[in-house]
Design a protein around this motif. Structure first.
Motif, PDB file in Angstrom:
ATOM      1  N   ASP A   1      39.325 -13.450 -38.115  1.00  0.00           N
ATOM      2  CA  ASP A   1      38.279 -14.466 -37.941  1.00  0.00           C
ATOM      3  C   ASP A   1      38.765 -15.557 -36.986  1.00  0.00           C
ATOM      4  N   VAL A   2      38.792 -15.228 -35.704  1.00  0.00           N
ATOM      5  CA  VAL A   2      39.260 -16.189 -34.710  1.00  0.00           C
ATOM      6  C   VAL A   2      38.342 -17.406 -34.668  1.00  0.00           C
ATOM      7  N   ALA A   3      37.041 -17.166 -34.721  1.00  0.00           N
ATOM      8  CA  ALA A   3      36.090 -18.283 -34.664  1.00  0.00           C
ATOM      9  C   ALA A   3      36.311 -19.248 -35.824  1.00  0.00           C
ATOM     10  N   GLY A   4      36.511 -18.714 -37.019  1.00  0.00           N
ATOM     11  CA  GLY A   4      36.740 -19.572 -38.177  1.00  0.00           C
ATOM     12  C   GLY A   4      38.001 -20.398 -38.040  1.00  0.00           C
ATOM     13  N   LEU A   5      39.072 -19.783 -37.528  1.00  0.00           N
ATOM     14  CA  LEU A   5      40.333 -20.500 -37.343  1.00  0.00           C
ATOM     15  C   LEU A   5      40.195 -21.598 -36.294  1.00  0.00           C
ATOM     16  N   ILE A   6      39.510 -21.278 -35.209  1.00  0.00           N
ATOM     17  CA  ILE A   6      39.327 -22.252 -34.132  1.00  0.00           C
ATOM     18  C   ILE A   6      38.519 -23.451 -34.629  1.00  0.00           C
ATOM     19  N   LEU A   7      37.409 -23.190 -35.296  1.00  0.00           N
ATOM     20  CA  LEU A   7      36.537 -24.282 -35.739  1.00  0.00           C
ATOM     21  C   LEU A   7      37.201 -25.124 -36.823  1.00  0.00           C
TER      22      LEU A   7
ATOM     23  N   CYS B   1      42.478 -26.827 -24.703  1.00  0.00           N
ATOM     24  CA  CYS B   1      43.241 -25.629 -25.073  1.00  0.00           C
ATOM     25  C   CYS B   1      43.203 -25.418 -26.588  1.00  0.00           C
ATOM     26  N   PRO B   2      42.075 -24.993 -27.134  1.00  0.00           N
ATOM     27  CA  PRO B   2      42.036 -24.668 -28.563  1.00  0.00           C
ATOM     28  C   PRO B   2      42.848 -23.407 -28.844  1.00  0.00           C
ATOM     29  N   ASP B   3      43.414 -23.317 -30.037  1.00  0.00           N
ATOM     30  CA  ASP B   3      44.214 -22.143 -30.371  1.00  0.00           C
ATOM     31  C   ASP B   3      43.971 -21.722 -31.809  1.00  0.00           C
ATOM     32  N   ALA B   4      44.116 -20.427 -32.036  1.00  0.00           N
ATOM     33  CA  ALA B   4      44.034 -19.846 -33.376  1.00  0.00           C
ATOM     34  C   ALA B   4      45.368 -19.182 -33.673  1.00  0.00           C
ATOM     35  N   ARG B   5      46.034 -19.633 -34.722  1.00  0.00           N
ATOM     36  CA  ARG B   5      47.331 -19.069 -35.091  1.00  0.00           C
ATOM     37  C   ARG B   5      47.135 -18.041 -36.199  1.00  0.00           C
ATOM     38  N   VAL B   6      47.707 -16.859 -35.993  1.00  0.00           N
ATOM     39  CA  VAL B   6      47.479 -15.745 -36.909  1.00  0.00           C
ATOM     40  C   VAL B   6      48.815 -15.204 -37.417  1.00  0.00           C
ATOM     41  N   PRO B   7      48.841 -14.682 -38.654  1.00  0.00           N
ATOM     42  CA  PRO B   7      50.105 -14.280 -39.289  1.00  0.00           C
ATOM     43  C   PRO B   7      50.497 -12.834 -39.022  1.00  0.00           C
ATOM     44  N   PHE B   8      50.343 -12.380 -37.794  1.00  0.00           N
ATOM     45  CA  PHE B   8      50.801 -11.038 -37.451  1.00  0.00           C
ATOM     46  C   PHE B   8      51.378 -11.073 -36.041  1.00  0.00           C
ATOM     47  N   ASP B   9      52.086 -10.011 -35.668  1.00  0.00           N
ATOM     48  CA  ASP B   9      52.716  -9.930 -34.351  1.00  0.00           C
ATOM     49  C   ASP B   9      51.760  -9.282 -33.353  1.00  0.00           C
ATOM     50  N   GLU B  10      51.693  -9.859 -32.181  1.00  0.00           N
ATOM     51  CA  GLU B  10      50.793  -9.370 -31.134  1.00  0.00           C
ATOM     52  C   GLU B  10      51.175 -10.099 -29.855  1.00  0.00           C
ATOM     53  N   ASP B  11      50.556  -9.759 -28.747  1.00  0.00           N
ATOM     54  CA  ASP B  11      50.758 -10.508 -27.518  1.00  0.00           C
ATOM     55  C   ASP B  11      50.040 -11.855 -27.602  1.00  0.00           C
ATOM     56  N   LEU B  12      50.534 -12.819 -26.847  1.00  0.00           N
ATOM     57  CA  LEU B  12      49.815 -14.077 -26.691  1.00  0.00           C
ATOM     58  C   LEU B  12      48.593 -13.807 -25.819  1.00  0.00           C
ATOM     59  N   ILE B  13      47.414 -14.121 -26.329  1.00  0.00           N
ATOM     60  CA  ILE B  13      46.168 -13.768 -25.646  1.00  0.00           C
ATOM     61  C   ILE B  13      45.420 -15.035 -25.264  1.00  0.00           C
ATOM     62  N   CYS B  14      44.949 -15.061 -24.027  1.00  0.00           N
ATOM     63  CA  CYS B  14      44.194 -16.205 -23.522  1.00  0.00           C
ATOM     64  C   CYS B  14      42.859 -15.722 -22.967  1.00  0.00           C
ATOM     65  N   VAL B  15      41.810 -16.487 -23.227  1.00  0.00           N
ATOM     66  CA  VAL B  15      40.515 -16.272 -22.594  1.00  0.00           C
ATOM     67  C   VAL B  15      40.057 -17.621 -22.058  1.00  0.00           C
TER      68      VAL B  15
END
Length: 264
Positions: free
Chosen positions: A43-49, A65-79
């Motif tokens: 839920d990226v939208a929920g984390l951002i808001l 520069c809003p950001d959503a921090r998530v508890p898993f490993d992945e690449d740093l993603i930007c849009v």
């Protein structure tokens, strides 16, 4: 600023459909949610808001520069979203935000993210053309503007980054690129209602999408098992599930397409 370069290279520079802050943040968050490598239901939208309610994510000078921090490993993603009119973001300097660079920050990328945003903030202080942002009128001009901004901070431009920017500058205009279709991204909220022995009920404002999902065999089973269902050019991703009495339940989903099949 590798992730910002990735966004330009992979077509994640998008003109925002309007200048409402909430709509802009949700729009960009839904684009990140549609990236196939993300776990279903993120839920990226929920984390951002949620973060916007407690933090100021504007950098000033027309940037946020809003950001959503998530508890898993992945690449740093930007849009990256561009608003020609400027978004009323509530920035301390009072300048409407023209560029929203939204980041998904996995657990293993926290330091990478902090370095990238620090370099971006530094670039905004040294880039001589920063005040010309509001004068830019075309998406391709924004791409060139961002490339110039990145080169203004020498630490960000190693040999690999420089080569990538040369390739970007040599590419055709965004309108002729397949990735440019992201600017026409169609995102529809969908509620799926299920109950034992009954055909699934699809609730959406998009008639074509409703017809497509009604005809999809095993829709609920795919959503339950995989968290996502691909059908007729649509990608339907599960965001959440609510269980009710007598085995009834609802799935909160997003349906996303980048083709004309999704138009109402």
């Amino acid at each position: 600023m590798d992730s910002l370069l990735d966004a330009l290279q992979e077509g994640r520079l998008i003109e925002l459909p309007d200048n409402d802050k909430l709509d802009a943040l949700q729009f960009l968050a839904h684009i990140i949610e549609a990236i196939p490598s993300l776990p279903p239901g993120t839920d990226v939208a929920g984390l951002i808001l949620a973060k916007e309610q407690t933090s100021q994510t504007s950098l000033g000078m027309g940037w946020a520069c809003p950001d959503a921090r998530v508890p898993f490993d992945e690449d740093l993603i930007c849009v990256v979203g561009w608003s020609p009119q400027g978004v009323n973001y509530g920035a301390p300097d009072g300048i409407p935000v023209s560029i929203i660079a939204m980041y998904l920050v996995p657990e293993n990328q926290r330091n990478h993210y902090l370095r990238e945003v620090s370099l971006l903030a530094k670039a905004l202080t040294v880039y001589p053309g920063v005040k010309g942002l509001r004068a830019v009128k075309e998406l391709n001009e924004i791409r060139d503007y961002l490339l110039d901004l990145i080169t203004s901070t020498k630490e960000t431009v190693g040999p690999d980054s420089r080569a990538r920017m040369i390739r970007l500058q040599a590419r055709p205009t965004l309108e002729s690129l397949p990735a440019g279709d992201l600017s026409n991204l169609i995102i529809e909220p969908v509620t799926l209602v299920g109950a034992p022995g009954l055909k699934p009920i699809v609730l959406t404002q998009n008639a074509g999408l409703a017809q497509r999902l009604d005809a999809t065999v095993g829709l609920l089973e795919k959503i339950e098992a995989e968290g996502v269902c691909q059908t007729g050019g649509w990608r339907v991703s599960k965001r959440g599930k609510v269980a009710y009495q007598h085995g009834r339940f609802t799935y909160d989903c997003l349906a996303i397409t980048t083709s004309g099949v999704g138009r109402k």
